[in-house]
Enzyme design. Structure first.
Site, PDB file in Angstrom:
ATOM      1  N   ARG A 104       0.861  -1.249  -0.176  1.00 10.52           N
ATOM      2  CA  ARG A 104      -0.045  -0.080  -0.129  1.00 10.52           C
ATOM      3  C   ARG A 104       0.763   1.113  -0.085  1.00 10.52           C
ATOM      4  NH1 ARG A 104      -4.914   0.397   4.262  1.00 10.52           N
ATOM      5  NH2 ARG A 104      -3.186   0.883   5.632  1.00 10.52           N
ATOM      6  N   THR A 108      -1.583   7.424  -0.439  1.00  8.06           N
ATOM      7  CA  THR A 108      -2.808   7.297  -1.166  1.00  8.06           C
ATOM      8  C   THR A 108      -3.508   6.090  -0.587  1.00  8.06           C
ATOM      9  OG1 THR A 108      -1.916   5.708  -3.032  1.00  8.06           O
ATOM     10  CG2 THR A 108      -1.943   8.537  -3.308  1.00  8.06           C
ATOM     11  N   ASP A 200       0.100  -3.028  12.035  1.00  8.20           N
ATOM     12  CA  ASP A 200       0.743  -3.436  10.934  1.00  8.20           C
ATOM     13  C   ASP A 200       1.000  -5.017  10.905  1.00  8.20           C
ATOM     14  OD1 ASP A 200       2.465  -4.166   8.645  1.00  8.20           O
ATOM     15  OD2 ASP A 200       2.408  -1.857   8.250  1.00  8.20           O
ATOM     16  N   ASP A 203       4.694  -6.271   9.550  1.00  9.83           N
ATOM     17  CA  ASP A 203       5.609  -5.621  10.502  1.00  9.83           C
ATOM     18  C   ASP A 203       5.611  -6.700  11.684  1.00  9.83           C
ATOM     19  OD1 ASP A 203       6.607  -4.068   8.975  1.00  9.83           O
ATOM     20  OD2 ASP A 203       5.688  -2.123   9.839  1.00  9.83           O
TER      21      ASP A 203
HETATM   22  C1  PRP Z   1      -1.394  -4.581   4.545  1.00 13.42           C
HETATM   23  C2  PRP Z   1      -2.282  -5.936   4.522  1.00 13.42           C
HETATM   24  C3  PRP Z   1      -2.929  -5.962   3.466  1.00 13.42           C
HETATM   25  C4  PRP Z   1      -3.270  -4.446   3.142  1.00 13.42           C
HETATM   26  C5  PRP Z   1      -4.720  -4.086   3.442  1.00 13.42           C
HETATM   27  O1  PRP Z   1      -0.504  -4.927   3.522  1.00 13.42           O
HETATM   28  O2  PRP Z   1      -1.361  -7.145   4.683  1.00 13.42           O
HETATM   29  O3  PRP Z   1      -2.342  -6.433   2.147  1.00 13.42           O
HETATM   30  O4  PRP Z   1      -2.234  -3.747   3.773  1.00 13.42           O
HETATM   31  O5  PRP Z   1      -4.843  -2.837   3.447  1.00 13.42           O
HETATM   32  P1  PRP Z   1      -5.934  -2.365   2.322  1.00 13.42           P
HETATM   33  O6  PRP Z   1      -7.213  -3.128   2.490  1.00 13.42           O
HETATM   34  O7  PRP Z   1      -6.191  -0.779   2.563  1.00 13.42           O
HETATM   35  O8  PRP Z   1      -5.291  -2.437   0.777  1.00 13.42           O
HETATM   36  P2  PRP Z   1       0.787  -3.932   3.299  1.00 13.42           P
HETATM   37  O9  PRP Z   1       0.389  -3.113   1.963  1.00 13.42           O
HETATM   38  O10 PRP Z   1       1.117  -3.105   4.556  1.00 13.42           O
HETATM   39  O11 PRP Z   1       2.354  -4.686   2.932  1.00 13.42           O
HETATM   40  P3  PRP Z   1       3.067  -5.670   3.778  1.00 13.42           P
HETATM   41  O12 PRP Z   1       1.945  -6.897   3.775  1.00 13.42           O
HETATM   42  O13 PRP Z   1       4.227  -6.098   2.871  1.00 13.42           O
HETATM   43  O14 PRP Z   1       3.222  -5.203   4.864  1.00 13.42           O
HETATM   44  N1  URA Z   2      -2.843  -3.038   7.061  1.00 11.18           N
HETATM   45  C1  URA Z   2      -2.270  -3.633   8.199  1.00 11.18           C
HETATM   46  O1  URA Z   2      -1.515  -4.243   8.237  1.00 11.18           O
HETATM   47  N2  URA Z   2      -2.983  -3.216   9.179  1.00 11.18           N
HETATM   48  C2  URA Z   2      -4.062  -2.421   9.202  1.00 11.18           C
HETATM   49  O2  URA Z   2      -4.922  -1.969  10.072  1.00 11.18           O
HETATM   50  C3  URA Z   2      -4.673  -1.785   7.814  1.00 11.18           C
HETATM   51  C4  URA Z   2      -3.769  -2.089   6.823  1.00 11.18           C
END
Ligand code: PRP
Ligand code: URA
Length: 209
Positions: A104, A108, A200, A203
């Site tokens: 993400r 945005t 997160d 993380d």
């Molecule tokens: C997080 C999560 C989802 C997304 C959800 O991933 O694991 O994939 O955000 O958010 P959304 O519904 O608003 O799209 P992130 O983009 O943080 O990547 P990561 O798993 O690599 O940390």
């Molecule tokens: N992605 C995450 O990992 N946590 C949230 O709360 C939203 C998006």
């Protein structure tokens, strides 16, 4: 809501509460994500097709049901969805695994694709997409768009915690897919994080940041 199942089981709810606790460390967090995925998978896969096969017991020969076709694909959304894969594979070890890499944008909140690979023939498989968090729904919609563009049809989406905003966006974009949720949370905050959520997920699973 049609095609949305909230798996309101005490074991799942208990484990989600431990996930939410900011004092829960990486090791325990990772194990819990896997356990919850397995418990959710048990429910999400209850409509897998079975066929009777002949088995010889120590007593006699009988016809008895087994999963037919072995055509399951698990497709995690990277990174956090990876944490759920082994939970599903514990139930269906023969499943193939695809990957959809999305992150993400921090401003945005829209998803950006960086890696995608699906097992073939994707059109013949039941596909379980995993991502612990369904927030705005942007990542989920992009992942399902990609799978459908490549011919995937029978799609289930498993998410441990969801926001109402994400459920609506995914339902509006893809009303045909089955959505399984561990807990429906209150809302998103100004940074598009789920409240109360768990922070997160990527993380916390991988011990980064
Ligand atoms: C997080 C999560 C989802 C997304 C959800 O991933 O694991 O994939 O955000 O958010 P959304 O519904 O608003 O799209 P992130 O983009 O943080 O990547 P990561 O798993 O690599 O940390
Ligand atoms: N992605 C995450 O990992 N946590 C949230 O709360 C939203 C998006």
């Amino acid at each position: 809501m049609e095609n949305v199942t909230i798996i309101n089981h005490p074991l799942i709810q208990h484990k989600i509460s431990i996930l939410r606790d900011k004092k829960t460390g990486t090791n325990e967090f990772r194990s819990l994500i896997e356990e919850i995925a397995m418990l959710m998978g048990y429910e999400a896969l209850r409509d897998l097709p079975v066929e009777d096969v002949q088995v010889e017991t120590p007593i006699e020969t009988c016809m008895t049901p087994m999963i037919s076709g072995k055509k399951l694909a698990v497709v995690p959304i990277l990174r956090a969805g990876l944490g759920m894969v082994n939970g599903i594979l514990a139930l269906v070890p023969s499943a193939k695994v695809g990957h959809i890499g999305l992150y993400r944008d921090e401003t945005t909140h829209e998803p950006h694709e960086y890696y995608c690979k699906l097992p073939t023939p994707i059109e013949l498989r039941t596909i379980v997409v995993t991502d612990p968090m369904l927030a705005t729904g942007g990542s989920a919609v992009a992942a399902v768009d990609f799978i459908k563009e490549h011919g995937g049809r029978n799609i289930k989406f498993m998410s441990i915690i969801a926001a109402p905003e994400g459920v609506k966006r995914l339902r509006d974009a893809h009303p045909d897919i089955q959505l399984y949720i561990g807990h429906l949370d209150r809302c998103l905050n100004e940074n598009a994080y789920i409240c109360p959520g768990l922070g997160d997920a990527g993380d916390r699973i991988f011990g980064t940041r």
